[in-house]
Design an enzyme around this catalytic site. Structure first.
Site, PDB file in Angstrom:
ATOM      1  N   HIS A 184       0.837  -1.202   0.000  1.00 34.44           N
ATOM      2  CA  HIS A 184       0.000   0.000   0.000  1.00 34.44           C
ATOM      3  C   HIS A 184       0.873   1.253   0.000  1.00 34.44           C
ATOM      4  O   HIS A 184       0.643   2.181  -0.790  1.00 34.44           O
ATOM      5  CB  HIS A 184      -0.905  -0.020   1.237  1.00 34.44           C
ATOM      6  CG  HIS A 184      -1.672   1.247   1.456  1.00 34.44           C
ATOM      7  ND1 HIS A 184      -2.990   1.389   1.095  1.00 34.44           N
ATOM      8  CD2 HIS A 184      -1.299   2.435   2.016  1.00 34.44           C
ATOM      9  CE1 HIS A 184      -3.397   2.608   1.406  1.00 34.44           C
ATOM     10  NE2 HIS A 184      -2.391   3.264   1.970  1.00 34.44           N
ATOM     11  N   GLU A 185       1.879   1.274   0.868  1.00 39.03           N
ATOM     12  CA  GLU A 185       2.733   2.467   0.976  1.00 39.03           C
ATOM     13  C   GLU A 185       3.591   2.662  -0.277  1.00 39.03           C
ATOM     14  O   GLU A 185       3.770   3.790  -0.746  1.00 39.03           O
ATOM     15  CB  GLU A 185       3.617   2.373   2.221  1.00 39.03           C
ATOM     16  CG  GLU A 185       2.865   2.246   3.529  1.00 39.03           C
ATOM     17  CD  GLU A 185       1.844   3.347   3.739  1.00 39.03           C
ATOM     18  OE1 GLU A 185       2.003   4.444   3.161  1.00 39.03           O
ATOM     19  OE2 GLU A 185       0.862   3.107   4.464  1.00 39.03           O
ATOM     20  N   HIS A 229       1.663   4.391  -2.900  1.00 45.06           N
ATOM     21  CA  HIS A 229       1.640   5.858  -2.828  1.00 45.06           C
ATOM     22  C   HIS A 229       2.834   6.458  -3.568  1.00 45.06           C
ATOM     23  O   HIS A 229       2.697   7.459  -4.280  1.00 45.06           O
ATOM     24  CB  HIS A 229       1.638   6.318  -1.373  1.00 45.06           C
ATOM     25  CG  HIS A 229       0.302   6.227  -0.709  1.00 45.06           C
ATOM     26  ND1 HIS A 229      -0.831   6.793  -1.240  1.00 45.06           N
ATOM     27  CD2 HIS A 229      -0.080   5.636   0.464  1.00 45.06           C
ATOM     28  CE1 HIS A 229      -1.856   6.558  -0.435  1.00 45.06           C
ATOM     29  NE2 HIS A 229      -1.429   5.851   0.599  1.00 45.06           N
ATOM     30  N   GLU A 246      -6.290   6.626  -1.961  1.00 46.05           N
ATOM     31  CA  GLU A 246      -6.114   5.585  -0.947  1.00 46.05           C
ATOM     32  C   GLU A 246      -6.614   4.238  -1.461  1.00 46.05           C
ATOM     33  O   GLU A 246      -5.973   3.198  -1.248  1.00 46.05           O
ATOM     34  CB  GLU A 246      -6.852   5.965   0.343  1.00 46.05           C
ATOM     35  CG  GLU A 246      -6.221   7.101   1.116  1.00 46.05           C
ATOM     36  CD  GLU A 246      -4.822   6.772   1.594  1.00 46.05           C
ATOM     37  OE1 GLU A 246      -4.568   5.609   1.986  1.00 46.05           O
ATOM     38  OE2 GLU A 246      -3.968   7.680   1.570  1.00 46.05           O
TER      39      GLU A 246
END
Length: 335
Positions: free
Chosen positions: A168-169, A172, A238
């Site tokens: 997930h990070e 980004h 997100e």
């Protein structure tokens, strides 16, 4: 900012703006969202929303420039806001490293390297931070890119769940979300301060005062509407990062990682305050919207997916509420 506190015009505009945001978040936004929900893909939704934000911002700025003339140093305002935001962008990694005691960690770096290979990106620097369970991505072209994971979160998650969070990070970073949201976040500020300057100018102009004041008030209202749209855009980013977490592992790992973090803060609410009050809370993987369930088993997660969400909490948040994130993850198809 202290000067604005004693400025009745600024205070009036701030109160007006927050009233507009609450009205939008509680009535109009949920109705619009329900009508368009599911009609577009995630990527199409982001493109359409980004286009809407840019179009509305360009229209109101053009209106101000066309009718306000020399009353506002528009370019001076843009340069000032750009400098302030650029300084924050450049300095924030150093501030984060100092604030959270970030330390390089070889074991975590190995996990980050492995996940980065699966997502076909260059691995960012892995750091461990001192904080309640959470993770976030930050960095810039000067400091390089970082993925930070708290020690407590590393102890809480299984290897697969940790990989999902890191995916997930890294998502980004892959989507350049820090830079993208910095630029989009500028637009409401530019429009607001243009409207604020117009209102002050209207007080010194007997001939065009009413016209300038009307445009100024309209600009302030539009700035808060654009802010609502920017928050919606942030929530879509997100979801997009959650998609990368699923790609790096699987749906179940991504859901379980979010559920475990959720459960921790429900059981230990005292840890919520420092996270909620942090200036960097928009970076965190977990935002505290409607955190009331206790997902332990798959049945708990299924129940959490069907929980009702407060429209005001959702539409004023940078992160989607957890039930919607879990449902989105369930709907992902990875080829």
């Amino acid at each position: 900012m202290m000067l604005y506190f004693f400025d009745p015009v600024y205070m009036m505009l701030a109160v007006l703006g927050y009233f507009v945001m609450l009205l939008l978040a509680s009535t109009i936004a949920p109705k619009v969202a329900s009508r368009v929900s599911g009609k577009f893909s995630l990527f199409t939704s982001m493109v359409l929303l980004a286009g809407m934000i840019l179009a509305i911002s360009a229209a109101i700025i053009y209106l101000i420039l066309a009718y306000a003339g020399v009353y506002i140093s528009f370019y001076g305002l843009i340069i000032f806001l750009l400098i302030i935001n650029l300084l924050m962008y450049l300095l924030s990694p150093y501030i984060i490293n100092l604030s959270y005691g970030a330390q390089r960690d070889e074991r975590l770096q190995m996990v980050v390297n492995s996940v980065a290979r699966r997502l076909n990106v260059k691995p960012p620097k892995a750091v461990v931070v001192r904080s309640p369970p959470n993770a976030f991505a930050y960095g810039n072209f000067l400091t390089g890119k970082f993925v930070a994971v708290s020690e407590s979160l590393m102890r809480m998650l299984s290897q697969e769940e940790l990989e999902a969070v890191i995916g997930h990070e890294i998502g980004h970073h892959k989507h350049r979300d820090n830079a993208v949201m910095l630029l989009f976040g500028l637009l409401p500020s530019v429009i607001f301060y243009l409207g604020y300057a117009l209102l002050h100018s209207s007080m010194r102009d007997d001939r065009r005062g009413a016209q300038l004041a009307a445009i100024g008030i309209a600009a302030v209202i539009v700035s808060f509407i654009v802010q609502i749209l920017v928050l919606a855009f942030s929530r879509l980013r997100e979801y997009y990062a959650d998609f990368e977490g699923v790609r790096a592992t699987n749906k179940d790992a991504m859901q379980r990682s979010l559920a475990k973090i959720h459960l921790f803060y429900h059981r230990y609410p005292d840890y919520l305050a420092p996270i909620q009050d942090s200036k960097f809370r928009t970076l965190f993987i977990y935002a505290f919207t409607n955190a009331v369930a206790e997902p332990i088993t798959r049945a708990d997660i299924e129940a959490l997916k069907n929980m009702k969400v407060s429209p005001i909490q959702e539409f004023l948040s940078t992160h989607p509420p957890l039930p919607k994130r879990l449902r989105f993850i369930e709907s992902i198809r990875v080829f």
